[in-house]
Motif scaffolding. Structure first.
Motif, PDB file in Angstrom:
ATOM      1  N   ASN A  60       0.836  -1.208   0.000  1.00 53.83           N
ATOM      2  CA  ASN A  60       0.000   0.000   0.000  1.00 53.83           C
ATOM      3  C   ASN A  60       0.867   1.252   0.000  1.00 53.83           C
ATOM      4  O   ASN A  60       2.021   1.230   0.445  1.00 53.83           O
ATOM      5  N   ILE A  61       0.286   2.337  -0.465  1.00 50.99           N
ATOM      6  CA  ILE A  61       0.981   3.621  -0.544  1.00 50.99           C
ATOM      7  C   ILE A  61       0.143   4.644   0.228  1.00 50.99           C
ATOM      8  O   ILE A  61      -1.082   4.672   0.087  1.00 50.99           O
ATOM      9  N   CYS A  62       0.811   5.465   1.030  1.00 52.26           N
ATOM     10  CA  CYS A  62       0.108   6.521   1.757  1.00 52.26           C
ATOM     11  C   CYS A  62       0.542   7.876   1.188  1.00 52.26           C
ATOM     12  O   CYS A  62       1.719   8.214   1.217  1.00 52.26           O
ATOM     13  N   ALA A  63      -0.427   8.644   0.693  1.00 54.90           N
ATOM     14  CA  ALA A  63      -0.101   9.865  -0.047  1.00 54.90           C
ATOM     15  C   ALA A  63       0.132  11.096   0.829  1.00 54.90           C
ATOM     16  O   ALA A  63       0.619  12.117   0.334  1.00 54.90           O
ATOM     17  N   ALA A 116       3.627   0.600   9.656  1.00 57.40           N
ATOM     18  CA  ALA A 116       3.460   0.487   8.202  1.00 57.40           C
ATOM     19  C   ALA A 116       3.880  -0.900   7.711  1.00 57.40           C
ATOM     20  O   ALA A 116       3.173  -1.525   6.917  1.00 57.40           O
ATOM     21  N   ILE A 117       5.019  -1.389   8.191  1.00 56.12           N
ATOM     22  CA  ILE A 117       5.477  -2.728   7.767  1.00 56.12           C
ATOM     23  C   ILE A 117       4.435  -3.774   8.171  1.00 56.12           C
ATOM     24  O   ILE A 117       4.054  -4.637   7.378  1.00 56.12           O
ATOM     25  N   LYS A 118       3.944  -3.665   9.404  1.00 58.50           N
ATOM     26  CA  LYS A 118       3.006  -4.686   9.900  1.00 58.50           C
ATOM     27  C   LYS A 118       1.674  -4.658   9.154  1.00 58.50           C
ATOM     28  O   LYS A 118       0.983  -5.665   9.077  1.00 58.50           O
ATOM     29  N   HIS A 119       1.324  -3.475   8.646  1.00 56.96           N
ATOM     30  CA  HIS A 119       0.030  -3.363   7.977  1.00 56.96           C
ATOM     31  C   HIS A 119       0.150  -3.199   6.469  1.00 56.96           C
ATOM     32  O   HIS A 119      -0.797  -2.779   5.799  1.00 56.96           O
ATOM     33  N   GLY A 120       1.344  -3.496   5.948  1.00 57.42           N
ATOM     34  CA  GLY A 120       1.471  -3.612   4.493  1.00 57.42           C
ATOM     35  C   GLY A 120       1.558  -2.315   3.727  1.00 57.42           C
ATOM     36  O   GLY A 120       1.198  -2.274   2.550  1.00 57.42           O
ATOM     37  N   LEU A 305      -5.026   9.015  -1.774  1.00 60.58           N
ATOM     38  CA  LEU A 305      -5.521   8.746  -0.425  1.00 60.58           C
ATOM     39  C   LEU A 305      -4.363   8.774   0.575  1.00 60.58           C
ATOM     40  O   LEU A 305      -3.370   8.062   0.407  1.00 60.58           O
ATOM     41  N   GLY A 306      -4.514   9.615   1.604  1.00 62.88           N
ATOM     42  CA  GLY A 306      -3.508   9.684   2.664  1.00 62.88           C
ATOM     43  C   GLY A 306      -4.118   9.292   3.989  1.00 62.88           C
ATOM     44  O   GLY A 306      -5.295   8.930   4.059  1.00 62.88           O
ATOM     45  N   ASN A 307      -3.314   9.358   5.078  1.00 63.24           N
ATOM     46  CA  ASN A 307      -3.899   9.029   6.389  1.00 63.24           C
ATOM     47  C   ASN A 307      -3.706  10.136   7.414  1.00 63.24           C
ATOM     48  O   ASN A 307      -4.210  10.026   8.532  1.00 63.24           O
ATOM     49  N   ASP A 308      -2.973  11.190   7.059  1.00 64.08           N
ATOM     50  CA  ASP A 308      -2.813  12.362   7.921  1.00 64.08           C
ATOM     51  C   ASP A 308      -2.329  12.006   9.329  1.00 64.08           C
ATOM     52  O   ASP A 308      -2.696  12.670  10.295  1.00 64.08           O
ATOM     53  N   ASN A 312      -1.083   3.463   9.966  1.00 60.47           N
ATOM     54  CA  ASN A 312      -0.643   3.200   8.588  1.00 60.47           C
ATOM     55  C   ASN A 312      -1.294   1.947   8.013  1.00 60.47           C
ATOM     56  O   ASN A 312      -0.752   1.291   7.132  1.00 60.47           O
ATOM     57  N   ALA A 313      -2.459   1.652   8.522  1.00 58.05           N
ATOM     58  CA  ALA A 313      -3.288   0.559   8.018  1.00 58.05           C
ATOM     59  C   ALA A 313      -4.185   1.179   6.957  1.00 58.05           C
ATOM     60  O   ALA A 313      -5.248   1.723   7.257  1.00 58.05           O
TER      61      ALA A 313
END
Ligand SMILES: [Zn+2]
Length: 443
Positions: A60-63, A116-120, A305-308, A312-313
């Motif tokens: 997954n990518i977080c913007a 982030a690693i744990k949730h891909g 799509l970001g998570n602010d 990081n899931a």
């Protein structure tokens, strides 16, 4: 390394789901893709990583995120609850960021990267602020990113809220880090130029940033009406018009939120090819309203799509996007699963690829970066390319990520982190956060 017995979700155009397939990884890239039996014959000497029938898909990518936000978890704000977003900024975030030391910056990043690693999530675009630890702060974060083995694009948020000296220091930190990254191109660390938001930036500072840097920017805009009121008062024009006038908008710039923009502003975002990011969990938490994402996409604006700074899931962010629009508009037809996937997969990949352009990202194909996750999902109903987004929304749990690989390196295998000591990092982070909370309360 040869990954065998995988159900590959390629997220290519068109997308494919390929059962009993294999990927051959060479260095940091995918070198070959084919059936398990074919690739086993072709690469008999390769180290084998058996996916045991799990889904294997791009990470997954977080913007848009803020690593330093991790230290706000569980922190109480003294006094009455903030009544709106400007009060949340003043009473929580601007006190918290002033209290961050370099150690806090490092450890808050590390705990986010472990999450982030744990949730891909394998690529993250961060936006950093630590007004009393500015010079070198991006190196401190980059160090954490290298330790974690993930991919991140970093910037420092320039603002006038702490005076002209710190605004200049913020500019210098962006320029210094951009230069160091450009001087030593790496595939896993990238940089852009950070700006806080129109409401804490004077004309003079924005001009100074523009003059100092001719690339893209990463800024918050129109998250709350206050940003528009401030812009109209300061400049007589609306936020996006103001950023456009100073030449901040471009296909290399990211504008986070855009909840309160009008039609003319949307036209400007489209005409300039500027990226917008949507953070529904944050928008709901701050009660700032719902961005009209579907209209922006329909107009041809690129929305990611970001998570602010939320977890990081990213599939939780998928769900928030899917649900919040239906709830806000009282219409179950709003924000279909394929629209969420368009933002989170297609658009986020294209955005991330601007910062990591050496190879394709967010897709399983020969030549692409080997950023992958294994998902231990066993559908109880038929799963097809067409209904995959709804399986992700209703069936995928973040805990189903068992293996995370970034740039060809296995960072987590069968839920075991291979390079980081999570308990030790969490313990140190608790100690640091406790001290930081005390400084927040003193300040
Ligand atoms: Zn943000």
């Amino acid at each position: 390394m040869l990954i065998t017995d995988a159900k590959l979700v390629t997220w290519g155009a068109p997308n494919h789901i390929l059962e009993n397939h294999a990927l051959y990884i060479e260095g940091e890239r995918i070198a070959d893709l084919g059936s398990s039996s074919e690739l086993q014959r072709k690469y008999p000497q390769a180290d084998v990583l058996d996916a045991r029938g799990q889904y294997v898909m791009p990470g997954n990518i977080c913007a848009h995120t803020h690593f330093y936000g991790a230290f706000a978890r569980g922190m109480a704000i003294p006094g009455e609850s903030p009544k709106d977003f400007p009060e949340i900024l003043e009473r929580l975030w601007w006190k918290l960021d002033k209290s961050l030391s370099f150690d806090d910056v490092h450890y808050s990043a590390l705990v986010c990267l472990i999450d982030a690693i744990k949730h891909g999530t394998t690529t993250l675009i961060d936006h950093h602020s630590s007004p009393n630890a500015i010079d070198g702060s991006l190196d401190v974060i980059a160090d954490a990113v290298r330790k974690a083995g993930l991919r991140a694009c970093l910037c420092y948020e320039v603002t006038d809220r702490d005076g002209p000296e710190k605004a200049r220091a913020g500019i210098a930190e962006n320029l210094r880090f951009l230069k160091s990254v450009n001087g030593d191109p790496q595939s896993a660390i990238s940089a852009t130029f950070g700006l806080h938001a129109s409401l804490t930036l004077s004309e003079a500072t924005l001009e100074m940033c523009r003059a100092a840097h001719d690339g893209g920017f990463h800024i918050h805009a129109a998250e709350h009406e206050a940003d528009q009121h401030d812009s109209l008062r300061k400049s007589g024009i609306r936020v996006i018009d103001r950023l456009h006038k100073i030449n901040i908008l471009s296909p290399r710039s990211i504008v986070a939120h855009c909840v309160h923009i009008d039609q003319k502003e949307k036209d400007l975002l489209r005409e300039t090819g500027t990226w917008v990011t949507h953070q529904p969990r944050s928008n709901m938490n701050n009660a700032v309203g719902t961005a009209d994402v579907e209209e922006m996409l329909r107009l041809g604006i690129k929305v990611g799509l970001g998570n602010d700074g939320f977890s990081n899931a990213m599939w939780d962010e998928w769900r928030a996007a899917y649900l919040s629009h239906k709830s806000a508009y009282r219409d179950p037809r709003r924000m279909g699963g394929s629209t969420v996937a368009e933002m989170a997969v297609k658009n986020n990949s294209a955005l991330a690829n601007q910062f990591f352009s050496q190879a394709p990202l967010g897709v399983l194909s020969p030549g692409a970066f080997a950023d992958l996750i294994f998902v231990d999902y066993h559908p109880i109903t038929p799963l097809t390319i067409d209904n995959l987004p709804w399986h992700i929304l209703f069936g995928f749990e973040n805990s189903m990520v068992t293996t995370t690989i970034c740039a060809g390196r296995v960072l987590m295998k069968d839920r075991q982190l291979l390079f980081l000591d999570e308990a030790e990092i969490a313990a140190r982070s608790r100690e640091l956060a406790k001290k930081m909370w005390a400084r927040v309360n003193e300040g």
